[in-house]
Design an enzyme around this catalytic site. Structure first.
Site, PDB file in Angstrom:
ATOM      1  N   HIS A   1    -111.754 -85.446 -72.947  1.00  0.00           N
ATOM      2  CA  HIS A   1    -111.165 -85.433 -71.608  1.00  0.00           C
ATOM      3  C   HIS A   1    -109.727 -85.928 -71.604  1.00  0.00           C
ATOM      4  CE1 HIS A   1    -111.654 -89.808 -71.274  1.00  0.00           C
ATOM      5  NE2 HIS A   1    -112.961 -89.700 -71.461  1.00  0.00           N
TER       6      HIS A   1
ATOM      7  N   CYS B   1    -115.915 -91.561 -75.537  1.00  0.00           N
ATOM      8  CA  CYS B   1    -115.366 -90.211 -75.440  1.00  0.00           C
ATOM      9  C   CYS B   1    -114.139 -90.055 -76.331  1.00  0.00           C
ATOM     10  CB  CYS B   1    -114.995 -89.912 -73.990  1.00  0.00           C
ATOM     11  SG  CYS B   1    -116.416 -89.877 -72.870  1.00  0.00           S
TER      12      CYS B   1
END
Length: 157
Positions: free
Chosen positions: A116, A132
């Site tokens: 992301h 992440c």
């Protein structure tokens, strides 16, 4: 960093999504120690990005909240154009092995691992995610345009 002589076509601005018309991304490689993500077409490097990882980047993710980015082979399994981190691509963690390990150890394996962009109030702290893989918002627009659901992703220590 663009390698080789592959032709790339990016078009976009703030009001329109980025469009990619180059070679298919067949594999993503994440090299955790080097803080690098590579997009490849077979063996040809298409694009490379500097990345941030989970706040405890050493080792494989084994449970919810450990701050680690998983290691191993997964797939991109979903796309989120409305992510609070600009745009995001879901990674198929946990897999069957991750679930079995978590069950045997009585822990929750966690989930919702993504590639992301950054949140609105990002301060630039290295390795700030909960597991992440993060790139800049501009880079995430490229990645989002280039990578399809089902693409293989290999995350190496």
């Amino acid at each position: 960093m663009i390698a080789g002589s592959a032709a790339f076509g990016f078009a976009g601005c703030a009001s329109q999504p980025t469009v990619y018309s180059g070679p298919e991304v067949t594999r993503i490689q994440v090299l955790k120690e080097r803080r690098e993500m590579q997009l490849l077409n077979n063996r040809t490097l298409l694009k490379s990005y500097k990345i941030d990882l989970g706040f405890d980047p050493i080792g494989h993710k084994t449970q919810e909240g450990d701050g680690r980015t998983p290691e191993g082979g997964y797939r991109i399994d979903r796309r989120n154009p409305n992510s609070r981190f600009h745009l995001s691509l879901g990674i198929s963690y946990p897999d069957a092995n991750d679930l079995a390990y978590a069950k045997a150890n009585g822990v929750d394996p966690g989930g919702d691992i993504f590639i992301h962009g950054t949140p609105q109030k990002w301060v630039g702290t290295p390795d700030w995610t909960w597991g992440c893989i993060a790139v800049t918002n501009e880079e995430m627009e490229e990645v989002y345009a280039m990578v399809d659901t089902g693409t293989l992703i290999y995350i190496y220590a």
